[in-house]
Design a protein around this motif. Structure first.
Motif, PDB file in Angstrom:
ATOM      1  N   GLN A 196      -7.152   4.642 -10.092  1.00 23.71           N
ATOM      2  CA  GLN A 196      -6.767   3.270 -10.449  1.00 23.71           C
ATOM      3  C   GLN A 196      -7.915   2.549 -11.160  1.00 23.71           C
ATOM      4  O   GLN A 196      -7.690   1.742 -12.054  1.00 23.71           O
ATOM      5  CB  GLN A 196      -6.387   2.485  -9.191  1.00 23.71           C
ATOM      6  CG  GLN A 196      -5.152   2.981  -8.464  1.00 23.71           C
ATOM      7  CD  GLN A 196      -5.014   2.289  -7.124  1.00 23.71           C
ATOM      8  OE1 GLN A 196      -5.733   2.604  -6.180  1.00 23.71           O
ATOM      9  NE2 GLN A 196      -4.096   1.337  -7.042  1.00 23.71           N
ATOM     10  N   LYS A 251       1.732   1.668  -3.499  1.00 22.81           N
ATOM     11  CA  LYS A 251       0.568   2.102  -4.282  1.00 22.81           C
ATOM     12  C   LYS A 251       0.371   3.611  -4.192  1.00 22.81           C
ATOM     13  O   LYS A 251      -0.009   4.264  -5.171  1.00 22.81           O
ATOM     14  CB  LYS A 251      -0.702   1.393  -3.800  1.00 22.81           C
ATOM     15  CG  LYS A 251      -0.809  -0.046  -4.231  1.00 22.81           C
ATOM     16  CD  LYS A 251      -0.882  -0.189  -5.731  1.00 22.81           C
ATOM     17  CE  LYS A 251      -0.207  -1.479  -6.170  1.00 22.81           C
ATOM     18  NZ  LYS A 251      -0.122  -1.599  -7.629  1.00 22.81           N
ATOM     19  N   LEU A 294       0.811  -1.216   0.000  1.00 17.64           N
ATOM     20  CA  LEU A 294       0.000   0.000   0.000  1.00 17.64           C
ATOM     21  C   LEU A 294       0.843   1.264   0.000  1.00 17.64           C
ATOM     22  O   LEU A 294       0.464   2.277  -0.608  1.00 17.64           O
ATOM     23  CB  LEU A 294      -0.961  -0.012   1.193  1.00 17.64           C
ATOM     24  CG  LEU A 294      -2.037  -1.105   1.160  1.00 17.64           C
ATOM     25  CD1 LEU A 294      -2.905  -1.058   2.409  1.00 17.64           C
ATOM     26  CD2 LEU A 294      -2.901  -1.005  -0.097  1.00 17.64           C
ATOM     27  N   ASP A 314      -5.461  -6.044  -8.434  1.00 15.48           N
ATOM     28  CA  ASP A 314      -4.481  -5.074  -7.978  1.00 15.48           C
ATOM     29  C   ASP A 314      -4.918  -4.590  -6.602  1.00 15.48           C
ATOM     30  O   ASP A 314      -5.886  -5.110  -6.036  1.00 15.48           O
ATOM     31  CB  ASP A 314      -4.362  -3.914  -8.978  1.00 15.48           C
ATOM     32  CG  ASP A 314      -2.956  -3.321  -9.026  1.00 15.48           C
ATOM     33  OD1 ASP A 314      -2.386  -3.048  -7.948  1.00 15.48           O
ATOM     34  OD2 ASP A 314      -2.435  -3.127 -10.134  1.00 15.48           O
ATOM     35  N   GLU A 329       2.566   5.118  -6.692  1.00 11.24           N
ATOM     36  CA  GLU A 329       2.068   4.903  -8.044  1.00 11.24           C
ATOM     37  C   GLU A 329       0.894   5.824  -8.351  1.00 11.24           C
ATOM     38  O   GLU A 329       0.772   6.359  -9.460  1.00 11.24           O
ATOM     39  CB  GLU A 329       1.638   3.444  -8.218  1.00 11.24           C
ATOM     40  CG  GLU A 329       2.782   2.446  -8.187  1.00 11.24           C
ATOM     41  CD  GLU A 329       2.282   1.011  -8.316  1.00 11.24           C
ATOM     42  OE1 GLU A 329       1.103   0.810  -8.680  1.00 11.24           O
ATOM     43  OE2 GLU A 329       3.074   0.088  -8.051  1.00 11.24           O
ATOM     44  N   ASP A 336      -0.210  -5.525 -10.679  1.00  9.19           N
ATOM     45  CA  ASP A 336       0.801  -4.857  -9.849  1.00  9.19           C
ATOM     46  C   ASP A 336       2.194  -5.154 -10.399  1.00  9.19           C
ATOM     47  O   ASP A 336       2.549  -6.314 -10.628  1.00  9.19           O
ATOM     48  CB  ASP A 336       0.710  -5.341  -8.406  1.00  9.19           C
ATOM     49  CG  ASP A 336       1.854  -4.795  -7.564  1.00  9.19           C
ATOM     50  OD1 ASP A 336       1.765  -3.637  -7.128  1.00  9.19           O
ATOM     51  OD2 ASP A 336       2.849  -5.531  -7.367  1.00  9.19           O
TER      52      ASP A 336
END
Length: 275
Positions: A121, A11, A8, A114, A14, A88
């Protein structure tokens, strides 16, 4: 820090990059693809969501050189009800390009697997051809879960709401999730135990359906640790309508035989058809 927490954190990085650079655009592919909510309940054999999985944090490399399109075609030919693609990059070595290649190759429902925590996302998954997204209850607050669920539904996406324990199942039921995945893998230790599905599945039948006792019960999917026919038979007895299988298929020397072992007869009176 647990593996989920590490994922996380990555993430968040990202997502910041996505918001700076924008989502990747893909050529539009139109398919008339039915929801697994319609197709899974009517099947005689166990429905298989066959996964394309290059690697994992617990197992390391599985098949880094897999051709997603060819693997998807093989899965479809052998009777998969849907295909899951791990997108991912950092921990599972996947990508949205993998998802799009599969979208080009087959007409089955596609699950973008994902760690979704931000609406952008979902925008990216939709653009790459997803029909279903994964929302992990453990990865967000109830308010955030509701926001993400509503946002995805607004795009006509199905949502596989993933739970690992009683508290998370209660959250999914409170949300009104119509597809619930019970993950047998502990996201803190990554240990697997099929008894998780056996423990949590009965909670669905017992849920309070309020003023409409005939309302449809959620579609149940068993996830992780499914290696043999015996494993599938255990989950069938727990009233799941489908199973999500990754490593077992990715490492199989004979996919046809493996699929035959997975597609056991489903139990009569399974949850989605219960009244």
């Amino acid at each position: 820090m647990s593996i989920l927490e590490k994922i996380l954190v990555e993430k968040e990085k990202e997502i910041a990059q996505l918001k700076t650079n924008g989502i990747k655009e893909f050529p539009l592919i139109k398919h008339n693809i039915p929801s697994i909510k319609q197709t899974f309940p009517s099947s005689v054999a166990m429905n298989v969501i066959a996964e394309i999985k290059r690697a994992s944090p617990s197992k390391g490399a599985i098949d880094l050189d897999v051709n997603p399109a060819e693997q998807a075609k093989n899965y479809a030919a052998l009777g998969a009800g849907a295909i899951s693609i791990l997108t991912d990059r950092t921990f599972f070595k996947g990508s949205m390009d993998d998802l799009y290649e599969v979208r080009e190759a087959c007409n089955l429902p596609l699950l973008c697997k994902d760690f979704f925590i931000d609406p952008i996302q979902i925008d990216q998954a939709k653009a790459a051809g997803a029909n279903i997204i994964l929302l992990i209850v453990a990865a967000m607050s109830e308010d955030q879960l509701k926001q993400m669920y509503t946002y995805a539904k607004g795009f006509d996406l199905d949502v596989l709401c993933e739970v690992h324990n009683e508290s998370e199942m209660e959250s999914a039921l409170k949300l009104g999730a119509d597809i619930i995945g019970i993950n047998n893998r502990n996201l803190k230790t990554f240990n697997v135990n099929l008894s998780v599905t056996e423990t949590l599945a009965p909670m669905v039948k017992k849920r309070d359906r309020g003023s409409d006792p005939l309302s449809q019960l959620p579609l149940l999917i068993g996830e992780s640790g499914i290696k043999s026919r015996v494993d599938v038979e255990r989950l069938a007895k727990a009233d799941v309508s489908g199973i999500l299988v990754g490593e077992t298929l990715m490492l199989s020397d004979d996919l046809q035989v493996t699929f035959q072992h997975l597609q056991v007869p489903r139990m009569k009176g399974s949850i989605p058809n219960a009244r």
